[in-house]
Design a protein around this motif. Sequence first.
Motif, PDB file in Angstrom:
ATOM      1  N   LEU A  36      -9.019   3.144  -4.068  1.00 27.56           N
ATOM      2  CA  LEU A  36      -7.632   3.612  -4.136  1.00 27.56           C
ATOM      3  C   LEU A  36      -7.124   4.003  -2.752  1.00 27.56           C
ATOM      4  O   LEU A  36      -6.009   3.644  -2.369  1.00 27.56           O
ATOM      5  CB  LEU A  36      -7.518   4.806  -5.098  1.00 27.56           C
ATOM      6  N   GLN A  37      -7.946   4.713  -1.995  1.00 27.58           N
ATOM      7  CA  GLN A  37      -7.533   5.120  -0.646  1.00 27.58           C
ATOM      8  C   GLN A  37      -7.299   3.908   0.250  1.00 27.58           C
ATOM      9  O   GLN A  37      -6.366   3.894   1.061  1.00 27.58           O
ATOM     10  CB  GLN A  37      -8.558   6.072  -0.027  1.00 27.58           C
ATOM     11  N   ASP A  38      -8.138   2.874   0.088  1.00 29.90           N
ATOM     12  CA  ASP A  38      -7.934   1.644   0.864  1.00 29.90           C
ATOM     13  C   ASP A  38      -6.605   0.977   0.491  1.00 29.90           C
ATOM     14  O   ASP A  38      -5.879   0.480   1.367  1.00 29.90           O
ATOM     15  CB  ASP A  38      -9.089   0.666   0.633  1.00 29.90           C
ATOM     16  N   LEU A  39      -6.293   0.973  -0.810  1.00 24.20           N
ATOM     17  CA  LEU A  39      -5.024   0.384  -1.252  1.00 24.20           C
ATOM     18  C   LEU A  39      -3.838   1.172  -0.709  1.00 24.20           C
ATOM     19  O   LEU A  39      -2.842   0.588  -0.289  1.00 24.20           O
ATOM     20  CB  LEU A  39      -4.966   0.336  -2.793  1.00 24.20           C
ATOM     21  N   GLY A  41      -3.798   2.920   2.031  1.00 21.40           N
ATOM     22  CA  GLY A  41      -3.725   2.596   3.458  1.00 21.40           C
ATOM     23  C   GLY A  41      -3.085   1.234   3.677  1.00 21.40           C
ATOM     24  O   GLY A  41      -2.232   1.067   4.564  1.00 21.40           O
ATOM     25  N   GLU A  42      -3.467   0.247   2.858  1.00 19.48           N
ATOM     26  CA  GLU A  42      -2.882  -1.089   2.956  1.00 19.48           C
ATOM     27  C   GLU A  42      -1.385  -1.044   2.652  1.00 19.48           C
ATOM     28  O   GLU A  42      -0.579  -1.686   3.340  1.00 19.48           O
ATOM     29  CB  GLU A  42      -3.592  -2.028   1.974  1.00 19.48           C
ATOM     30  N   PHE A  43      -1.011  -0.259   1.646  1.00 12.83           N
ATOM     31  CA  PHE A  43       0.407  -0.111   1.300  1.00 12.83           C
ATOM     32  C   PHE A  43       1.188   0.452   2.487  1.00 12.83           C
ATOM     33  O   PHE A  43       2.260  -0.047   2.837  1.00 12.83           O
ATOM     34  CB  PHE A  43       0.549   0.818   0.085  1.00 12.83           C
ATOM     35  N   ASN A  44       0.646   1.485   3.115  1.00 17.22           N
ATOM     36  CA  ASN A  44       1.337   2.097   4.265  1.00 17.22           C
ATOM     37  C   ASN A  44       1.470   1.110   5.422  1.00 17.22           C
ATOM     38  O   ASN A  44       2.504   1.087   6.101  1.00 17.22           O
ATOM     39  CB  ASN A  44       0.611   3.370   4.705  1.00 17.22           C
ATOM     40  N   LEU A  45       0.430   0.304   5.651  1.00 20.48           N
ATOM     41  CA  LEU A  45       0.512  -0.701   6.721  1.00 20.48           C
ATOM     42  C   LEU A  45       1.569  -1.751   6.403  1.00 20.48           C
ATOM     43  O   LEU A  45       2.316  -2.173   7.300  1.00 20.48           O
ATOM     44  CB  LEU A  45      -0.849  -1.362   6.929  1.00 20.48           C
ATOM     45  N   LYS A  46       1.648  -2.172   5.140  1.00 20.79           N
ATOM     46  CA  LYS A  46       2.671  -3.156   4.745  1.00 20.79           C
ATOM     47  C   LYS A  46       4.073  -2.567   4.931  1.00 20.79           C
ATOM     48  O   LYS A  46       4.985  -3.249   5.407  1.00 20.79           O
ATOM     49  CB  LYS A  46       2.498  -3.575   3.280  1.00 20.79           C
ATOM     50  N   ARG A  47       4.214  -1.310   4.566  1.00 16.54           N
ATOM     51  CA  ARG A  47       5.521  -0.655   4.712  1.00 16.54           C
ATOM     52  C   ARG A  47       5.912  -0.550   6.191  1.00 16.54           C
ATOM     53  O   ARG A  47       7.067  -0.782   6.551  1.00 16.54           O
ATOM     54  CB  ARG A  47       5.478   0.727   4.061  1.00 16.54           C
ATOM     55  N   MET A  48       4.948  -0.232   7.039  1.00 15.12           N
ATOM     56  CA  MET A  48       5.218  -0.159   8.477  1.00 15.12           C
ATOM     57  C   MET A  48       5.593  -1.536   9.020  1.00 15.12           C
ATOM     58  O   MET A  48       6.499  -1.657   9.854  1.00 15.12           O
ATOM     59  CB  MET A  48       4.007   0.389   9.230  1.00 15.12           C
ATOM     60  N   ALA A  49       4.911  -2.572   8.549  1.00 14.69           N
ATOM     61  CA  ALA A  49       5.224  -3.939   9.006  1.00 14.69           C
ATOM     62  C   ALA A  49       6.641  -4.315   8.594  1.00 14.69           C
ATOM     63  O   ALA A  49       7.371  -4.947   9.374  1.00 14.69           O
ATOM     64  CB  ALA A  49       4.205  -4.923   8.422  1.00 14.69           C
ATOM     65  N   ILE A  50       7.050  -3.921   7.388  1.00 15.15           N
ATOM     66  CA  ILE A  50       8.419  -4.207   6.929  1.00 15.15           C
ATOM     67  C   ILE A  50       9.420  -3.453   7.799  1.00 15.15           C
ATOM     68  O   ILE A  50      10.431  -4.019   8.231  1.00 15.15           O
ATOM     69  CB  ILE A  50       8.575  -3.839   5.438  1.00 15.15           C
ATOM     70  N   ASN A  51       9.134  -2.192   8.075  1.00 14.64           N
ATOM     71  CA  ASN A  51      10.038  -1.403   8.934  1.00 14.64           C
ATOM     72  C   ASN A  51      10.143  -2.007  10.328  1.00 14.64           C
ATOM     73  O   ASN A  51      11.234  -2.084  10.896  1.00 14.64           O
ATOM     74  CB  ASN A  51       9.574   0.050   9.019  1.00 14.64           C
ATOM     75  N   TYR A  75       1.357  -2.184  -4.369  1.00 15.83           N
ATOM     76  CA  TYR A  75       1.869  -1.050  -5.144  1.00 15.83           C
ATOM     77  C   TYR A  75       1.440  -1.163  -6.606  1.00 15.83           C
ATOM     78  O   TYR A  75       1.015  -0.168  -7.215  1.00 15.83           O
ATOM     79  CB  TYR A  75       3.398  -0.989  -5.034  1.00 15.83           C
ATOM     80  N   ALA A  76       1.525  -2.357  -7.161  1.00 16.42           N
ATOM     81  CA  ALA A  76       1.115  -2.564  -8.552  1.00 16.42           C
ATOM     82  C   ALA A  76      -0.368  -2.255  -8.727  1.00 16.42           C
ATOM     83  O   ALA A  76      -0.774  -1.643  -9.726  1.00 16.42           O
ATOM     84  CB  ALA A  76       1.428  -3.990  -8.985  1.00 16.42           C
ATOM     85  N   GLN A  77      -1.171  -2.658  -7.749  1.00 19.18           N
ATOM     86  CA  GLN A  77      -2.603  -2.369  -7.824  1.00 19.18           C
ATOM     87  C   GLN A  77      -2.846  -0.864  -7.787  1.00 19.18           C
ATOM     88  O   GLN A  77      -3.707  -0.338  -8.508  1.00 19.18           O
ATOM     89  CB  GLN A  77      -3.338  -3.039  -6.667  1.00 19.18           C
ATOM     90  N   ASN A  83      -7.637   6.217 -11.578  1.00 23.06           N
ATOM     91  CA  ASN A  83      -7.510   7.558 -10.989  1.00 23.06           C
ATOM     92  C   ASN A  83      -6.055   7.873 -10.635  1.00 23.06           C
ATOM     93  O   ASN A  83      -5.625   9.025 -10.747  1.00 23.06           O
ATOM     94  CB  ASN A  83      -8.411   7.696  -9.758  1.00 23.06           C
ATOM     95  N   MET A  84      -5.312   6.867 -10.226  1.00 20.89           N
ATOM     96  CA  MET A  84      -3.900   7.090  -9.917  1.00 20.89           C
ATOM     97  C   MET A  84      -3.117   7.367 -11.197  1.00 20.89           C
ATOM     98  O   MET A  84      -2.264   8.260 -11.224  1.00 20.89           O
ATOM     99  CB  MET A  84      -3.306   5.889  -9.174  1.00 20.89           C
ATOM    100  N   THR A  85      -3.389   6.620 -12.243  1.00 18.00           N
ATOM    101  CA  THR A  85      -2.666   6.866 -13.495  1.00 18.00           C
ATOM    102  C   THR A  85      -3.016   8.240 -14.058  1.00 18.00           C
ATOM    103  O   THR A  85      -2.139   8.943 -14.571  1.00 18.00           O
ATOM    104  CB  THR A  85      -2.939   5.769 -14.547  1.00 18.00           C
TER     105      THR A  85
END
Length: 135
Positions: A36-39, A41-51, A75-77, A83-85
Amino acid sequence: MDIISLAREIGKEIQKDERYLNMQLAKQNSDDDQQLQDLIGEFNLKRMAINNEAQKPEQDSDKMQVLNQELRHVYAQIMQNPNMTAYNRAKEEMDALLQRVSAIIGQSADGEDPETTDYVESSCGGNCSSCGGCH
């Protein structure tokens, strides 16, 4: 006992409540879930790339589309992670408790009877033409 002392007592009771304890356990389980923490982190990197792409004078729309698809997929993952749910469910229950406590205090300060006033869930449908309430 003064009001501040009573507020501190409420805080102590909240920390003993099952909803608080469930949320803390769910938070710890989420923090300890490396996948979950890796996901996240990946989400934050994708968001930064979009920004970063969005700030370019000339944006690559194909690249933005790919990045947005990747962001939605990650995000869906995240949202499907058990644990997130569990954390989201526990947080909703905790938020409902705090909302109710806050409503009782706020309404009492507005002159309502502290013995009977309570949180009433809003049935707001977003159309403000017939209501002068929340906004």
